[in-house]
Design an enzyme around this catalytic site. Structure first.
Site, mmCIF file in Angstrom:
data_model
loop_
_atom_site.group_PDB
_atom_site.id
_atom_site.type_symbol
_atom_site.label_atom_id
_atom_site.label_comp_id
_atom_site.label_asym_id
_atom_site.label_seq_id
_atom_site.Cartn_x
_atom_site.Cartn_y
_atom_site.Cartn_z
ATOM 1 C CB CYS A 14 -1.208 0.176 1.468
ATOM 2 S SG CYS A 14 -0.008 0.037 2.546
ATOM 3 C CG HIS A 43 4.110 -5.702 11.131
ATOM 4 N ND1 HIS A 43 2.630 -5.506 12.089
ATOM 5 C CD2 HIS A 43 4.521 -5.731 12.122
ATOM 6 C CE1 HIS A 43 3.182 -4.660 13.495
ATOM 7 N NE2 HIS A 43 4.214 -4.903 13.016
ATOM 8 C CD GLU A 134 -3.118 1.192 13.782
ATOM 9 O OE1 GLU A 134 -2.751 0.442 12.487
ATOM 10 O OE2 GLU A 134 -4.195 1.648 12.978
ATOM 11 C CB SER A 237 0.684 -8.739 8.018
ATOM 12 O OG SER A 237 0.171 -8.276 7.122
ATOM 13 C CB SER A 238 -2.959 -6.738 11.682
ATOM 14 O OG SER A 238 -4.618 -6.182 11.982
ATOM 15 C CG ASN A 239 -2.676 -5.767 5.607
ATOM 16 O OD1 ASN A 239 -2.889 -6.149 4.772
ATOM 17 N ND2 ASN A 239 -1.376 -5.470 6.423
ATOM 18 C CB SER A 281 3.928 -5.306 4.815
ATOM 19 O OG SER A 281 2.792 -7.122 5.767
HETATM 20 FE FE1 SF4 Z 1 -1.014 2.838 6.056
HETATM 21 FE FE2 SF4 Z 1 -1.138 0.220 7.368
HETATM 22 FE FE3 SF4 Z 1 -3.326 0.815 5.269
HETATM 23 FE FE4 SF4 Z 1 -1.165 0.867 4.697
HETATM 24 S S1 SF4 Z 1 -1.719 -0.588 5.337
HETATM 25 S S2 SF4 Z 1 -2.752 2.564 3.725
HETATM 26 S S3 SF4 Z 1 0.612 1.505 6.202
HETATM 27 S S4 SF4 Z 1 -2.994 1.966 7.416
#
Ligand code: SF4
Length: 327
Positions: A14, A43, A134, A237-239, A281
């Site tokens: 991102c 991450h 975070e 990595s949370s996402n 990430s």
């Molecule tokens: Fe920002 Fe985290 Fe969203 Fe990437 S995933 S745009 S680093 S808030």
């Protein structure tokens, strides 16, 4: 044999991750002493290992260890996840120059936390772990005013249950969130809080970031067409882990990989069509290596990607001296 691979688009880096890694690489090129990053810049294990190996970057979890590092680096980069004011203050006390690579979308949540705490609100901060960098950073902006609330289904470890959390004044309560949570679970958690606290203030723009939402939407779109989903992500990595959970829920078979080498240990028996995505990430060369390995084992494999790339960029951060002035 696997016949088709559907590559999610968008996937991978991102704008916040691109900005943060770029900031470390630029500092490593320009500084004559080693650059140190507070926490993993993003991450992902491969990103961190490459920066250590190829750029000589140090990663620390404690600022007090910086002065003793080999080479005596005096510049610290704050990671994309953001830091609490206490960490900034300690960097000043240690005389460190700083490069703040906090994602602007995380900084936005910090700004909201400060504003609502100043106005006397209790902040219900929804997160998936009290130990996530975070969450620690955002809570640190207003520790007395903030209660951590677990996203639906996640409690314990310092997280309050949305069904039972208590606030001093139910008329003055606001909800903020970590940026990388499950869109659906966050919505349900906010609904629970709204039912319990009808005066709950919900800030005008959502805290969940565009990259989180877009990658989850794309997993949902593809999931119905595939027999299994491969998610290239590190476990912290949370996402990325939210993509894994979503893929599992939507298509019933989701498998996590750190890199292509992990394919050897995965059971893809009976899979004819596979979906592939990656965390915000995860470098895309890791995804391409997964595709190449699948192609080598399945010579007739047809790879396709639909979707759209994002066109968002964040400005690179400036280096500030210990006195907070730009250098
Ligand atoms: Fe920002 Fe985290 Fe969203 Fe990437 S995933 S745009 S680093 S808030």
């Amino acid at each position: 044999m696997i016949e088709r691979a559907l590559l999610a688009k968008p996937r991978g880096f991102c704008a916040g991750v691109v900005m943060a890694i770029g900031a470390v690489e630029k500092a490593a090129r320009q500084e004559d002493r080693p650059v140190t990053v507070y926490h993993s810049i993003v991450h992902n294990h491969t990103v961190v290992a490459r920066l250590e190996r190829e750029r000589g970057v140090h990663f620390v979890e404690d600022l007090d260890s910086v002065p003793a590092l080999p080479g005596g680096g005096d510049t610290i980069v704050f990671s994309a996840h953001g830091v609490s004011p206490l960490v900034r203050a300690r960097a000043r006390e240690l005389g460190l120059s700083t490069i703040d690579a906090t994602c602007p979308l995380v900084t936005k949540v910090h700004t909201e936390a400060k504003k609502y705490a100043r106005e006397g609100y209790t902040i219900l901060l929804i997160g998936d772990s009290a130990r996530h960098q975070e969450v620690i950073g955002t809570q640190g902006e207003a520790p007395e005013a903030t209660l951590l609330v677990g996203v639906l289904g996640k409690t314990g470890e310092g997280l309050h249950d949305p069904y039972t959390v208590r606030v001093p004044d139910p008329e003055r309560v606001v909800v903020l969130t970590q940026t990388t949570l499950s869109v659906d679970d966050t919505r349900r958690t906010v609904d629970i809080l709204k039912a319990r606290f009808p005066a709950l203030l919900i800030p005008p723009s959502e805290d969940l970031c565009y990259a989180t939402k877009n990658r989850q939407d794309e997993v949902k779109r593809i999931a119905k067409q595939v027999d299994a989903f491969l998610v290239v992500t590190s476990t912290h990595s949370s996402n990325g882990m939210r993509l894994l959970e979503l893929a599992e829920a939507e298509c019933g078979r989701a498998l996590r990989l750190e890199s292509a080498a992990d394919l050897d240990g995965l059971n893809l028996e009976g899979v004819r069509t596979v979906g592939i995505t990656s965390a915000a990430s995860t470098p895309d060369d890791l995804v391409q290596a997964v595709v190449e390995r699948l192609r080598a084992a399945n010579p007739a494999l047809v790879v396709s990607e639909e979707g759209e790339w994002e066109h968002i960029e964040f400005r690179e951060p400036k280096k500030l001296g210990p006195n907070g002035m730009a250098l």
